[in-house]
Design a protein around this motif. Sequence first.
Motif, PDB file in Angstrom:
ATOM      1  N   ILE A 402       0.829  -1.202   0.000  1.00 32.69           N
ATOM      2  CA  ILE A 402       0.000   0.000   0.000  1.00 32.69           C
ATOM      3  C   ILE A 402       0.867   1.257   0.000  1.00 32.69           C
ATOM      4  O   ILE A 402       0.577   2.237  -0.711  1.00 32.69           O
ATOM      5  CB  ILE A 402      -0.947  -0.023   1.207  1.00 32.69           C
ATOM      6  CG1 ILE A 402      -1.966  -1.160   1.047  1.00 32.69           C
ATOM      7  CG2 ILE A 402      -1.655   1.306   1.375  1.00 32.69           C
ATOM      8  CD1 ILE A 402      -2.858  -1.344   2.255  1.00 32.69           C
ATOM      9  N   LEU A 403       1.948   1.256   0.771  1.00 23.69           N
ATOM     10  CA  LEU A 403       2.835   2.409   0.821  1.00 23.69           C
ATOM     11  C   LEU A 403       3.506   2.643  -0.527  1.00 23.69           C
ATOM     12  O   LEU A 403       3.638   3.797  -0.981  1.00 23.69           O
ATOM     13  CB  LEU A 403       3.886   2.198   1.914  1.00 23.69           C
ATOM     14  CG  LEU A 403       4.767   3.397   2.261  1.00 23.69           C
ATOM     15  CD1 LEU A 403       3.925   4.539   2.788  1.00 23.69           C
ATOM     16  CD2 LEU A 403       5.818   2.997   3.296  1.00 23.69           C
ATOM     17  N   ALA A 404       3.919   1.570  -1.191  1.00 22.89           N
ATOM     18  CA  ALA A 404       4.521   1.716  -2.520  1.00 22.89           C
ATOM     19  C   ALA A 404       3.521   2.271  -3.533  1.00 22.89           C
ATOM     20  O   ALA A 404       3.859   3.127  -4.366  1.00 22.89           O
ATOM     21  CB  ALA A 404       5.065   0.364  -2.995  1.00 22.89           C
ATOM     22  N   LEU A 405       2.270   1.821  -3.440  1.00 26.30           N
ATOM     23  CA  LEU A 405       1.245   2.330  -4.355  1.00 26.30           C
ATOM     24  C   LEU A 405       0.953   3.804  -4.098  1.00 26.30           C
ATOM     25  O   LEU A 405       0.788   4.590  -5.040  1.00 26.30           O
ATOM     26  CB  LEU A 405      -0.031   1.503  -4.211  1.00 26.30           C
ATOM     27  CG  LEU A 405       0.028   0.075  -4.746  1.00 26.30           C
ATOM     28  CD1 LEU A 405      -1.287  -0.633  -4.472  1.00 26.30           C
ATOM     29  CD2 LEU A 405       0.320   0.064  -6.230  1.00 26.30           C
ATOM     30  N   LEU A 406       0.888   4.200  -2.839  1.00 27.94           N
ATOM     31  CA  LEU A 406       0.642   5.605  -2.530  1.00 27.94           C
ATOM     32  C   LEU A 406       1.767   6.489  -3.039  1.00 27.94           C
ATOM     33  O   LEU A 406       1.518   7.590  -3.555  1.00 27.94           O
ATOM     34  CB  LEU A 406       0.463   5.780  -1.017  1.00 27.94           C
ATOM     35  CG  LEU A 406      -0.813   5.186  -0.413  1.00 27.94           C
ATOM     36  CD1 LEU A 406      -0.817   5.363   1.103  1.00 27.94           C
ATOM     37  CD2 LEU A 406      -2.041   5.848  -1.016  1.00 27.94           C
TER      38      LEU A 406
END
Length: 725
Positions: A402-406
């Motif tokens: 999720i952090l990489a996508l954000l």
Amino acid sequence: MELREFNNQVHPSPDYPSPYSSQHSLRLRTGPTQDTSAVQFDWSSPPEDAEDSNEPQNLRELPLHMSLKRAVWQVQKMKVPVVSSSWNIKRSKTFHRFCEVAKYILSYFVLWNRGIQRIGGHFGGGVRSYFLFLRFLVILNFLSSLLIAAFVLIPSIVFRSMKFNSTIALTVNLNGTESCLHYDPKPDALMVFYTYFLDLVSGTGFMEYSYLFYGYYNNSKIESNGFSYNIPLAYLLTAAFYFLFCLICMIIRMGGTARLVVVTGGGAVGGYSMLVFTGWDHGLQGDRTTKLKQNNLRHRLQVDLEEERLKKKAASLTLGQTVSLYALRVFLNLVVLILIGAAFYGIAEATQFSQSRKTTGFVGLLLQYLPSMVITASNFVVPLLCDKIALLEKYSPSTTVILALLRAVFLRLVSLGVLLYTLWEQITCKGEINSGNCEPCSYYYDQYKCWETRVGQEMYKLTLFDFLITITTLILVEFPRRIVVDHCSCKLTQWVGRQEFLVAPNVLALVYSQTVVWTGALFCPLLPFINTIKFIFFFYCKKITLFQNCQPATRNFRSTTSNFFFLLVLLFGWMLSSVVLLYSVSKIHPSYGCGPFRIYPAMWEVVPEAVKMLSSSSKEFLFYIGSQKCSIPLFIFSCVLLCYVNVLTSVHGKSVALLRSQCKLEQRDKQFLVRQIEELNATMQNLHREPQQPLRETEPFYHTSPQWNQYNNYAFDPNEDPNPY
């Protein structure tokens, strides 16, 4: 039909040990000649609600096991129904068959329905969701193209062909601004052939002076035989309704996805049960896809166990270890911000360098595409480095994804914002429109004679360059990689393997492309139509590379809210484009020499001018809607409605939370009962395994204890003398 009771009465079991107690069952037992577990079914009796309803009772709703339902179904087929009920049954069956046939026929008219079903059957529902999202964007852009063509493109073509050029009267003072009226992008009659190709890919030359861009549309109002059509007003209102239509479509789709998230609980409740009982995709075909799905489920279980392990490890950290971990994360986040800032700086410098150089030929084409190339390179390199950095932050697997996508979303959307901000600085002289190069036109006329068309050209080049990069990657990277992996048996190629189809990055690429289209729709009206053709090519290219070159990712985006997250990112892109639209319409002065708003100080001024030409009753109605008499009650009513919906949502949420807690309690009760049954069975087995003590000669042949082996002994009455004689 009706269910009778179990043989009218269930006989209690005796308290003394019977020969049937060796099975160690906790159920009550009767004599060996009776079978109380069999359900007695009255085959000749009609249903209980047969008098109230003519519909046949659904066997699925009956609390019967499968064999008994099958027997009932066979008996129903053998029975001859009454004539009136037979007609109703035939009519209902005919109607259901008609509905099924109609749905089957309509499925052929659904865009790419068979292809998407085939993709879901071979690669699972995760990859299928990407193609469903792509189909949604294709339909959205196609309907938007029809809207723009109906109210802007076709009327402009018709009026220009019929030479209806009734120009609107000037509403601005042209004293001192006569030099700003010159704009002649028409190419020369004789041109070298390759210049047509350069104009096609850069949007200049013959492409610039066409219906593709803003500058070609006239500021005309047609009045003939009681018919009136205002091109500037239609242009602005069509752009506004286009954005509103896209917002409504996204909200409707997000509503359906949000309902699914609420039903499933977002994957937070009962994750293991949902994965075990509902995680299998029954549409899979073939051994290869089945094994991949098994690996995917195993990986998801591993991810869950890994997250639990990391939570326990984080809870057991000491104060010093926690401080060092957070210090490491802060340092890595600073590194990520430096990388993203460097990418933004490179985009700004490339845009300024590209706009300041005027070179023709192939070198000029490279300079024009320099911002697009820098944006594409930064969108590829920076997320790759951020993924590697995220592995060092020691987050849980789902949090890492999720952090990489954000970060990728932030980079893609803000990079587009940096490009637009750089263009705004050069067009408006950094906001100082009354000084420097912006005098006397209120914008940088020497470099941007029609700044709206220049912005539209940048969005056109971004859209076209994204399409060219996709095709080039397919031909020069993905196909050669598959050929090398399939025909080379060395360890390096086998370790690299085929390319994995990652759903999340591909969906974010679609979101970025759609955001570019929304941003340039005001300045390039045909950009939604171009994007429709581009997404159609994307579908077939991705389908080909999916079946020929790719394999499903073994580590997918593990979240039931992924579709809602993608639509939320798409909504953020729409908001960015809306800010660009509102600022361009209300603040920046339109170009004097091109476009339908050349005579207005701002694009929005066309609306008050159109309102002034309405009748008195229409103007009073519009003024009443915009006045405080209407806005304040409407605002109060909206607040009350929002409060009511909020309270209703909280009540439903509490009900759902209560039901979930009850489900948890029932699960715990079942676990407790299972433990009790296991302990009782173990105790019974131990008692039966113990050797019995031999009887003494002094003891009578019957037992003199009221209880023996935990069972009541009815052969002995404790109040009776054991030796009466």
